[in-house]
Design a protein around this motif. Sequence first.
Motif, PDB file in Angstrom:
ATOM      1  N   SER A 191      -9.001 -10.893  42.531  1.00 18.10           N
ATOM      2  CA  SER A 191      -8.021 -10.464  41.523  1.00 18.10           C
ATOM      3  C   SER A 191      -7.323 -11.696  40.969  1.00 18.10           C
ATOM      4  N   LEU A 192      -6.507 -12.374  41.788  1.00 17.24           N
ATOM      5  CA  LEU A 192      -5.934 -13.662  41.363  1.00 17.24           C
ATOM      6  C   LEU A 192      -6.360 -14.792  42.289  1.00 17.24           C
ATOM      7  N   LEU A 203     -16.321 -13.091  40.289  1.00 18.08           N
ATOM      8  CA  LEU A 203     -15.905 -12.064  39.329  1.00 18.08           C
ATOM      9  C   LEU A 203     -14.378 -12.076  39.351  1.00 18.08           C
ATOM     10  N   ASP A 204     -13.818 -12.804  38.387  1.00 17.87           N
ATOM     11  CA  ASP A 204     -12.382 -13.093  38.375  1.00 17.87           C
ATOM     12  C   ASP A 204     -11.703 -12.073  37.449  1.00 17.87           C
ATOM     13  N   GLY A 227      -5.068  -8.083  37.736  1.00 15.64           N
ATOM     14  CA  GLY A 227      -4.502  -9.378  37.341  1.00 15.64           C
ATOM     15  C   GLY A 227      -2.979  -9.409  37.336  1.00 15.64           C
ATOM     16  N   VAL A 228      -2.342  -8.324  37.766  1.00 14.35           N
ATOM     17  CA  VAL A 228      -0.874  -8.278  37.782  1.00 14.35           C
ATOM     18  C   VAL A 228      -0.363  -8.936  39.064  1.00 14.35           C
ATOM     19  N   SER A 229       0.494  -9.953  38.905  1.00 14.55           N
ATOM     20  CA  SER A 229       1.054 -10.616  40.093  1.00 14.55           C
ATOM     21  C   SER A 229       2.352  -9.922  40.502  1.00 14.55           C
ATOM     22  N   VAL A 250      -0.937  -8.098  43.163  1.00 11.61           N
ATOM     23  CA  VAL A 250      -0.462  -6.888  43.842  1.00 11.61           C
ATOM     24  C   VAL A 250      -1.662  -6.128  44.410  1.00 11.61           C
ATOM     25  N   VAL A 251      -2.712  -6.027  43.604  1.00  9.95           N
ATOM     26  CA  VAL A 251      -3.910  -5.282  44.022  1.00  9.95           C
ATOM     27  C   VAL A 251      -4.631  -6.010  45.157  1.00  9.95           C
TER      28      VAL A 251
END
Length: 515
Positions: free
Chosen positions: A69-70, A89-90, A112-114, A141-142
């Motif tokens: 995710s990040l 896979l970013d 992609g949400v931090s 977060v994910v």
Amino acid sequence: MAFRHLACALGDDAVLGPGSDLSAYEDPYSFGMTEEFRASGAVLPRSVEEVQAVLAIANQHGVPLWTISLGRNLGYGGAAPRVSGSIVLDLRRLNRILEVNEEHAYALVEPGVSFFDLYEHIRERGLRLWISSPALGWGSVVGNALERGVGRTPYGDHAAQICGLEVVLANGDVVRTGMGALPCANTWQLFKGGYGPSLDGLFMQSNFGVVTKMGLWLMPQPQGLMSCLVRFQKESDLAAAVDALGPLRRQEVIQSNAQVGSILHQVVGRYPRARWYDGPGAIPDPVLEQIRQDLGLEWWSLRFALYGEENMLDARFEIVRRAFSMIRGAEILCQKHVASGADGLYAWELEGAAAHDAGVPSVSSLDVVKFRGEDGGHLDFSPIIAPTGREAVRAYRHVMARAREHGIDYVGSFTAGVRHLRHVFMIVYDKRDAEQKRGAADLFGILVKEMGQEGIGEYRAHLAFMDLIRGEYCFNDHAIRRFSETLKDALDPNGILSPGKQGIWPRTFRTERSP
Ligand code: ADP
């Protein structure tokens, strides 16, 4: 060839192929196995449709992907893949906060949400909600919830707050779990069950799919918060501290993850080791005592917070005070913050320890790696322990003794969930020192094996140890691995999604498993 197809489907700017700077996809705390975990490139889709296109191309070419995710999974491999040659896979461009619902206290977010993004969003809208951030708020977060990360608020068991996922399977099918399978349902983030087997857990620490949306419960902001610190004078107080903590957590008098930290756990991130000791081996006891005196620290320090209306805070505090006052020399300090208005306590009105206890993200713990030099790294050994003093001491003694033999300092903490302890032993090393890195890896392997024999297993692992730890979970001749790999082969016959993640290998890659 695969890169050319990816660029055709997503555009040149979405693909980092051979020759690109891929340093962001290396393990930033590598302890010497960079070549084993080297990405061949990265692809950055912007939508679920583009994720599907990437999976189709990977299937066609038989190229493994490594989903992040990040990619801030520090201490566990960062953004680096388990299998060299994988394309990362970013998902950072899937970064929408799709919904934050104040009435029902949940969010629906993309990978992609931090934690900073979600916090700022809530702050800008003035919503009466708290998030729960792990030690470093710049991660996803994910990603953190999928890896079973923890924070300090009563919602600090992040995986337990997941309610409803959207997942793209290896064949491109898009599945919504729980109530999300019912078109137009407004209960996707309210009821975890749905109809039939619960599937959310299948996608945690897993390589069965690519999570593209996650529902997460948030904490309705309370009226007040009391940040507490209990200081224990003696090394041998660990047992009594944990025994006092157990019932308080089970009865939820203490509602959040409570963390007991060793002396050096209180020092890392604040001072370099060399200020006191630069000799060979682990810091000797007299020096440890010197550090303790210089900084006015106790042997163990326990941090937690209490939440609720003022009379609830006072009642909870009284029970907690009584429990710890039974331990000779224990000192309890607290600081109370109560909102003046009816809206409750806004997280952004708090500072210092209280802000942490209210889930406010920060990056203040980033400096822990500088303990042994400016260019440091850490490797976290994270076993799950039964929450009794006897078990905590058993684990502590074992880890401490082996660490000393390897010349490694004990930087450890025990985080008390409702019915378990997470013992995180942080092995800090200087990345420029080959011997320190080798020692870290050797010690880690020994601890996994020895503690596994005693029925103690880790909940999370660096890429280099995923197979080793999977091997310890061997009831009925590795039935759990057989089951997981049966699912893997059915869901991902070409083995394109994160092969080797958590020691689960698709048929096409099984020879890569570490012996
Ligand atoms: P963070 O930035 O919060 O540290 P990462 O992006 O590094 O999180 O993710 C941690 C791990 O979780 C990854 O290595 C990967 O194995 C898994 N993961 C992360 N995001 C996803 C996702 N969207 N779908 C499936 N697995 C994921």
